[in-house]
Design a protein around this motif. Structure first.
Motif, PDB file in Angstrom:
ATOM      1  N   THR A   1       6.343  12.177   1.767  1.00  0.00           N
ATOM      2  CA  THR A   1       5.833  12.857   2.960  1.00  0.00           C
ATOM      3  C   THR A   1       6.250  12.182   4.265  1.00  0.00           C
ATOM      4  OG1 THR A   1       3.760  11.602   2.747  1.00  0.00           O
ATOM      5  CG2 THR A   1       3.826  13.805   1.757  1.00  0.00           C
ATOM      6  N   HIS A   2       7.156  11.210   4.187  1.00  0.00           N
ATOM      7  CA  HIS A   2       7.620  10.486   5.384  1.00  0.00           C
ATOM      8  C   HIS A   2       6.462   9.797   6.100  1.00  0.00           C
ATOM      9  CE1 HIS A   2      11.663  12.191   5.108  1.00  0.00           C
ATOM     10  NE2 HIS A   2      11.142  13.395   5.048  1.00  0.00           N
TER      11      HIS A   2
ATOM     12  N   PRO B   1       1.035  16.402   9.020  1.00  0.00           N
ATOM     13  CA  PRO B   1       1.371  17.098  10.261  1.00  0.00           C
ATOM     14  C   PRO B   1       2.571  16.446  10.945  1.00  0.00           C
ATOM     15  CG  PRO B   1      -0.991  16.693  10.112  1.00  0.00           C
ATOM     16  CD  PRO B   1      -0.355  15.910   9.006  1.00  0.00           C
ATOM     17  N   MET B   2       3.485  17.290  11.433  1.00  0.00           N
ATOM     18  CA  MET B   2       4.679  16.794  12.101  1.00  0.00           C
ATOM     19  C   MET B   2       4.467  16.800  13.602  1.00  0.00           C
ATOM     20  SD  MET B   2       7.394  18.850   9.688  1.00  0.00           S
ATOM     21  CE  MET B   2       8.847  18.306  10.607  1.00  0.00           C
TER      22      MET B   2
ATOM     23  N   PRO C   1       0.962   2.589   6.095  1.00  0.00           N
ATOM     24  CA  PRO C   1       1.191   3.668   5.119  1.00  0.00           C
ATOM     25  C   PRO C   1       0.128   4.756   5.228  1.00  0.00           C
ATOM     26  CG  PRO C   1       1.515   1.534   4.086  1.00  0.00           C
ATOM     27  CD  PRO C   1       0.956   1.259   5.443  1.00  0.00           C
ATOM     28  N   GLY C   2       0.592   6.003   5.309  1.00  0.00           N
ATOM     29  CA  GLY C   2      -0.311   7.144   5.379  1.00  0.00           C
ATOM     30  C   GLY C   2      -0.820   7.474   6.757  1.00  0.00           C
ATOM     31  N   GLU C   3      -0.488   6.652   7.737  1.00  0.00           N
ATOM     32  CA  GLU C   3      -1.062   6.835   9.068  1.00  0.00           C
ATOM     33  C   GLU C   3      -0.344   7.886   9.894  1.00  0.00           C
ATOM     34  OE1 GLU C   3      -2.576   3.421  11.677  1.00  0.00           O
ATOM     35  OE2 GLU C   3      -0.604   3.845  12.566  1.00  0.00           O
ATOM     36  N   ARG C   4       0.980   7.957   9.792  1.00  0.00           N
ATOM     37  CA  ARG C   4       1.737   8.787  10.716  1.00  0.00           C
ATOM     38  C   ARG C   4       3.040   9.251  10.074  1.00  0.00           C
ATOM     39  NH1 ARG C   4       2.235   5.389  15.650  1.00  0.00           N
ATOM     40  NH2 ARG C   4      -0.034   5.502  15.421  1.00  0.00           N
ATOM     41  N   PHE C   5       3.519  10.419  10.509  1.00  0.00           N
ATOM     42  CA  PHE C   5       4.793  10.967  10.043  1.00  0.00           C
ATOM     43  C   PHE C   5       5.938  10.334  10.812  1.00  0.00           C
ATOM     44  CE2 PHE C   5       8.294  13.951  10.467  1.00  0.00           C
ATOM     45  CZ  PHE C   5       8.472  14.456   9.191  1.00  0.00           C
TER      46      PHE C   5
ATOM     47  N   GLN D   1       0.807  -1.212   0.000  1.00  0.00           N
ATOM     48  CA  GLN D   1       0.000   0.000   0.000  1.00  0.00           C
ATOM     49  C   GLN D   1       0.848   1.274   0.000  1.00  0.00           C
ATOM     50  OE1 GLN D   1      -3.323  -0.326  -0.412  1.00  0.00           O
ATOM     51  NE2 GLN D   1      -2.792  -2.506  -0.519  1.00  0.00           N
ATOM     52  N   ILE D   2       2.160   1.130   0.112  1.00  0.00           N
ATOM     53  CA  ILE D   2       3.029   2.307   0.109  1.00  0.00           C
ATOM     54  C   ILE D   2       3.047   2.922  -1.282  1.00  0.00           C
ATOM     55  CG2 ILE D   2       5.392   3.166   0.368  1.00  0.00           C
ATOM     56  CD1 ILE D   2       5.866   1.015   2.445  1.00  0.00           C
ATOM     57  N   THR D   3       2.824   4.225  -1.342  1.00  0.00           N
ATOM     58  CA  THR D   3       2.865   4.951  -2.611  1.00  0.00           C
ATOM     59  C   THR D   3       4.076   5.886  -2.650  1.00  0.00           C
ATOM     60  OG1 THR D   3       1.563   6.821  -1.805  1.00  0.00           O
ATOM     61  CG2 THR D   3       0.335   4.928  -2.712  1.00  0.00           C
ATOM     62  N   VAL D   4       4.337   6.425  -3.819  1.00  0.00           N
ATOM     63  CA  VAL D   4       5.383   7.429  -3.959  1.00  0.00           C
ATOM     64  C   VAL D   4       5.085   8.625  -3.053  1.00  0.00           C
ATOM     65  CG1 VAL D   4       6.494   9.016  -5.591  1.00  0.00           C
ATOM     66  CG2 VAL D   4       5.947   6.669  -6.303  1.00  0.00           C
ATOM     67  N   HIS D   5       3.821   9.005  -2.972  1.00  0.00           N
ATOM     68  CA  HIS D   5       3.407  10.103  -2.090  1.00  0.00           C
ATOM     69  C   HIS D   5       3.793   9.828  -0.640  1.00  0.00           C
ATOM     70  CE1 HIS D   5       0.750  13.213  -0.334  1.00  0.00           C
ATOM     71  NE2 HIS D   5       0.393  12.274   0.532  1.00  0.00           N
TER      72      HIS D   5
END
Length: 352
Positions: free
Chosen positions: A114-115, A271-272, A148-152, A106-110
């Motif tokens: 965005t870490h 968000p960081m 993926p996409g859950e957290r920085f 599920q990991i994308t280039v985006h």
């Protein structure tokens, strides 16, 4: 990566930038500062020495390691490939790397940009010998830090994976793609890993907290075409203050990226933690009373660099030191937020 705390800066009326730097910087470190607005340099100066043994002063043409500021070049290269129709930031990484383990499908280039891919920060030290394929194998085998996409989670490794994607999609080496599609159009002749033919005396020597020489960046273990893959794509690019101004000028116009690509580059997506900032693509973005600032710093155990751009009025600053830390005497990280915002304010005032 440090947090650029939002600080109110009130420049003294008419205070020259040189005077501000003289009273703000400690005596001892070497480095260079450049400020600009739009396509005009407001102020550029070196301070201290680039090479103490040779007595070489730092200047606007001294070459430094810009460290993690490299990430914005990697992000811009990805967006350049997107405008060329070669990939999309929404692509799963498997579209460009081949089969990946179930937990990473599920990991994308985006997510890499965005870490938020859940990858660890690194697989080892910057100068460890590591091939591209071993880096990719390590990244794909790593234990996820989050979905993926859950957290920085700040990840140098993720940006090395992006560099590998750039190579696989373009058919060119990472530095070669940047040189042809970003640096040459921007007029940046002194930026890269090994392609620019710098005179050795032009490249700053780095110094540790005891004042000992750590040599020049390429004096550490490097491959023939640049650093190994713990550093490639996420750090290690060498550049000058003048070239970093040229990069700002290129981003102000349409020299390297379309308006749509630049909008994606500077959109705050993630968000960081413990910060008022969000991460865009290779940039941290902060809203201030003077508008939105995009910035990034880079550091190792010896040097520190910061690059910041005000997105509403085109003011920028880049400052770098080859001796950021000195036991019981100075730590330039303590100055970083106020110095960066202070330079932007004074450049804005000087530019009228």
């Amino acid at each position: 990566m440090l947090v650029l705390a939002m600080t109110a800066c009130s420049p003294a009326a008419g205070e020259p930038l040189a005077a501000y730097l003289a009273r703000t910087l400690p005596e001892g470190p070497g480095g260079t500062v450049v400020t600009a607005r739009g396509d005009r340099i407001v102020h550029c100066q070196g301070f201290g020495l680039a090479d103490r043994a040779a007595g070489t002063p730092a200047t606007c043409d001294t070459v430094y390691d810009v460290m993690s500021i490299t990430k914005q070049f990697t992000a811009a290269a990805i967006l350049k490939l997107e405008t060329m129709g070669r990939l999309r930031t929404s692509d799963p990484i498997s579209a460009h790397l081949g089969p990946v383990p179930p937990g990473k499908r599920q990991i994308t280039v985006h997510h890499l940009l965005t870490h938020t891919a859940g990858l660890p920060e690194a697989l080892g030290d910057d100068y460890d010998v590591l091939s591209r394929e071993d880096m990719l194998a390590g990244a794909l085998a790593s234990e996820p830090l989050s979905a993926p996409g859950e957290r920085f989670h700040y990840s140098n490794l993720g940006y090395s994976v992006l560099a590998a994607i750039i190579e696989k999609v373009s058919g060119l080496g990472y530095e070669r793609f940047l040189a042809e599609h970003l640096f040459a159009p921007a007029g940046m002749t002194s930026t890269g890993y090994v392609l620019p033919r710098w005179d050795r005396g032009q490249v700053a020597v780095e110094y540790d907290a005891r004042g000992g020489s750590r040599g020049r960046p390429y004096d550490h273990p490097w491959a023939s075409d640049g650093p190994y893959w713990n550093l490639r794509g996420n750090g290690g690019i060498l550049s000058t203050a003048r070239d970093m101004f040229r990069w700002h000028r290129a981003l102000t116009g349409g020299t390297v990226l379309t308006d749509g690509a630049k909008e994606k580059l500077f959109t705050p997506y993630a968000p960081m933690p413990d910060s008022e900032e969000s991460y865009a693509y290779g940039w941290s973005v902060l809203d201030t009373g003077d508008g939105r600032i995009a910035w990034h710093d880079g550091g190792n155990s010896w040097s520190l660099a910061t690059y910041a751009r005000s997105l509403n009025d085109g003011v920028m600053t880049f400052w770098v030191s080859n001796h950021a830390y000195r036991d019981s005497r100075w730590n330039l990280e303590d100055l970083e937020p106020d110095l960066t915002l202070g330079l932007l304010d004074r450049a804005r005032s000087a530019a009228g």
